[in-house]
Motif scaffolding. Sequence first.
Motif, PDB file in Angstrom:
ATOM      1  N   MET A  85     -22.378   8.882  -5.926  1.00 38.71           N
ATOM      2  CA  MET A  85     -23.112   7.654  -6.205  1.00 38.71           C
ATOM      3  C   MET A  85     -24.604   7.884  -5.949  1.00 38.71           C
ATOM      4  O   MET A  85     -24.991   8.472  -4.947  1.00 38.71           O
ATOM      5  CB  MET A  85     -22.613   6.515  -5.305  1.00 38.71           C
ATOM      6  CG  MET A  85     -21.231   5.992  -5.686  1.00 38.71           C
ATOM      7  SD  MET A  85     -21.276   4.844  -7.084  1.00 38.71           S
ATOM      8  CE  MET A  85     -22.019   3.419  -6.300  1.00 38.71           C
ATOM      9  N   PHE A 131     -15.854   6.988  -2.520  1.00 44.71           N
ATOM     10  CA  PHE A 131     -15.985   5.597  -2.094  1.00 44.71           C
ATOM     11  C   PHE A 131     -16.882   5.453  -0.864  1.00 44.71           C
ATOM     12  O   PHE A 131     -17.394   4.374  -0.587  1.00 44.71           O
ATOM     13  CB  PHE A 131     -14.606   5.008  -1.770  1.00 44.71           C
ATOM     14  CG  PHE A 131     -13.698   4.909  -2.962  1.00 44.71           C
ATOM     15  CD1 PHE A 131     -14.105   4.286  -4.123  1.00 44.71           C
ATOM     16  CD2 PHE A 131     -12.421   5.454  -2.925  1.00 44.71           C
ATOM     17  CE1 PHE A 131     -13.267   4.199  -5.220  1.00 44.71           C
ATOM     18  CE2 PHE A 131     -11.567   5.364  -4.019  1.00 44.71           C
ATOM     19  CZ  PHE A 131     -12.001   4.737  -5.173  1.00 44.71           C
ATOM     20  N   TYR A 132     -17.071   6.537  -0.113  1.00 46.65           N
ATOM     21  CA  TYR A 132     -17.845   6.469   1.125  1.00 46.65           C
ATOM     22  C   TYR A 132     -19.149   7.257   1.043  1.00 46.65           C
ATOM     23  O   TYR A 132     -19.686   7.719   2.040  1.00 46.65           O
ATOM     24  CB  TYR A 132     -16.999   6.979   2.291  1.00 46.65           C
ATOM     25  CG  TYR A 132     -15.778   6.129   2.522  1.00 46.65           C
ATOM     26  CD1 TYR A 132     -15.873   4.913   3.176  1.00 46.65           C
ATOM     27  CD2 TYR A 132     -14.535   6.534   2.051  1.00 46.65           C
ATOM     28  CE1 TYR A 132     -14.754   4.123   3.376  1.00 46.65           C
ATOM     29  CE2 TYR A 132     -13.400   5.735   2.242  1.00 46.65           C
ATOM     30  CZ  TYR A 132     -13.529   4.540   2.912  1.00 46.65           C
ATOM     31  OH  TYR A 132     -12.420   3.752   3.098  1.00 46.65           O
ATOM     32  N   THR A 141     -12.068  -2.476  -3.886  1.00 48.04           N
ATOM     33  CA  THR A 141     -13.313  -3.224  -4.043  1.00 48.04           C
ATOM     34  C   THR A 141     -14.443  -2.298  -4.485  1.00 48.04           C
ATOM     35  O   THR A 141     -15.236  -2.639  -5.364  1.00 48.04           O
ATOM     36  CB  THR A 141     -13.689  -3.910  -2.714  1.00 48.04           C
ATOM     37  OG1 THR A 141     -12.627  -4.774  -2.315  1.00 48.04           O
ATOM     38  CG2 THR A 141     -14.971  -4.719  -2.875  1.00 48.04           C
ATOM     39  N   ARG A 142     -14.515  -1.112  -3.870  1.00 44.97           N
ATOM     40  CA  ARG A 142     -15.575  -0.165  -4.207  1.00 44.97           C
ATOM     41  C   ARG A 142     -15.357   0.475  -5.576  1.00 44.97           C
ATOM     42  O   ARG A 142     -16.297   0.996  -6.176  1.00 44.97           O
ATOM     43  CB  ARG A 142     -15.638   0.936  -3.140  1.00 44.97           C
ATOM     44  CG  ARG A 142     -16.045   0.439  -1.755  1.00 44.97           C
ATOM     45  CD  ARG A 142     -15.905   1.560  -0.729  1.00 44.97           C
ATOM     46  NE  ARG A 142     -16.170   1.093   0.619  1.00 44.97           N
ATOM     47  CZ  ARG A 142     -17.349   1.232   1.222  1.00 44.97           C
ATOM     48  NH1 ARG A 142     -18.345   1.804   0.589  1.00 44.97           N
ATOM     49  NH2 ARG A 142     -17.531   0.790   2.453  1.00 44.97           N
ATOM     50  N   GLU A 158     -17.624  -0.676  -8.418  1.00 45.32           N
ATOM     51  CA  GLU A 158     -18.990  -0.186  -8.266  1.00 45.32           C
ATOM     52  C   GLU A 158     -19.105   1.259  -8.748  1.00 45.32           C
ATOM     53  O   GLU A 158     -20.067   1.627  -9.427  1.00 45.32           O
ATOM     54  CB  GLU A 158     -19.413  -0.296  -6.799  1.00 45.32           C
ATOM     55  CG  GLU A 158     -20.840   0.143  -6.537  1.00 45.32           C
ATOM     56  CD  GLU A 158     -21.213   0.062  -5.066  1.00 45.32           C
ATOM     57  OE1 GLU A 158     -22.344   0.437  -4.724  1.00 45.32           O
ATOM     58  OE2 GLU A 158     -20.365  -0.390  -4.266  1.00 45.32           O
ATOM     59  N   VAL A 159     -18.100   2.079  -8.411  1.00 51.27           N
ATOM     60  CA  VAL A 159     -18.124   3.480  -8.814  1.00 51.27           C
ATOM     61  C   VAL A 159     -18.010   3.610 -10.336  1.00 51.27           C
ATOM     62  O   VAL A 159     -18.760   4.359 -10.977  1.00 51.27           O
ATOM     63  CB  VAL A 159     -16.981   4.259  -8.129  1.00 51.27           C
ATOM     64  CG1 VAL A 159     -16.870   5.671  -8.704  1.00 51.27           C
ATOM     65  CG2 VAL A 159     -17.209   4.320  -6.632  1.00 51.27           C
ATOM     66  N   ASP A 178     -10.191  -1.917   0.570  1.00 50.24           N
ATOM     67  CA  ASP A 178     -11.609  -1.570   0.573  1.00 50.24           C
ATOM     68  C   ASP A 178     -11.943  -0.638  -0.590  1.00 50.24           C
ATOM     69  O   ASP A 178     -12.958  -0.804  -1.261  1.00 50.24           O
ATOM     70  CB  ASP A 178     -11.977  -0.909   1.907  1.00 50.24           C
ATOM     71  CG  ASP A 178     -13.452  -0.560   1.981  1.00 50.24           C
ATOM     72  OD1 ASP A 178     -14.280  -1.458   1.770  1.00 50.24           O
ATOM     73  OD2 ASP A 178     -13.776   0.606   2.250  1.00 50.24           O
ATOM     74  N   ALA A 179     -11.063   0.344  -0.843  1.00 53.91           N
ATOM     75  CA  ALA A 179     -11.280   1.287  -1.945  1.00 53.91           C
ATOM     76  C   ALA A 179     -11.209   0.567  -3.286  1.00 53.91           C
ATOM     77  O   ALA A 179     -11.970   0.868  -4.203  1.00 53.91           O
ATOM     78  CB  ALA A 179     -10.259   2.412  -1.889  1.00 53.91           C
TER      79      ALA A 179
END
Length: 259
Positions: free
Chosen positions: A258, A224-225, A191-192, A195-196, A188-189
């Motif tokens: 973000m 990430f969250y 994948t994110r 984006e970051v 999951d990290a």
Amino acid sequence: MKYLIASRVVYDTEIGELTIPGSELAEAQKLTHTANSILSLLIASPGKVLERQYLLEEVWESAGHTGSSSSLNQYISILRKTLTSLTDIEESIIVVPKVGFYFSADIDVQLLEQPYAPLPDVSRPRVMPPRKTLPLGYIAAGVIILALVAANIWAWNPPISHARYSSLTDIGKLEKCTLQTFEHLSQDARTRLYEVLLAAQPDLKDKCQKHTASLLVNIQTSVFYGGRGRIFYSFCPLDSENDALAYCENHYAFNWKMK
């Protein structure tokens, strides 16, 4: 139980007090019963996400009361402000949107087996003036920067065999850039992560389209969250003639979030 937080603050879960031994601020920070219950659960497992429903059940419903997400948010906000006032660390309790909360694993937490008190300086009889110290967050940031600079030096002159750098792994591609990290990232990290990176520097994708490069990445989990945290990446294009590093551009932000 008693915990030592950030090598400075003693937290007594039995009476719900936070103190700084040896400080001029002798008065302890007294937590309410509810705030103490929440903090004791979070600090028992640093880095582990505790779901909202679990906290509501353990803190409110187990005591025969009715809790709500808004009440939980208010207590988390109070705890964060209290810990920041004592440790100078802003991101002590991390929010995972729509999931729950966790106590930052980046903050040193030790379980105390016996009463804690700062060691007296017996070598100097005269009283020394208090020394100004940098906030712990800046010290941690400096350590990370030094570590990542060392990683860049390694990239230019890699040793034949060194256990410390044996865990460097490829985690994906961004156009012609190979993403690498020393950290373990969940799927999951990973994948994110794209984006970051693109949010931090929108023109990075164009750079990776034009140049074959190595991209060394280190991003704090909270980012990430949706939380604030440290991000670092080093963009190192390769010389097309000999496939060696030409130079590296280092980018670092300490309290990034973000938008």
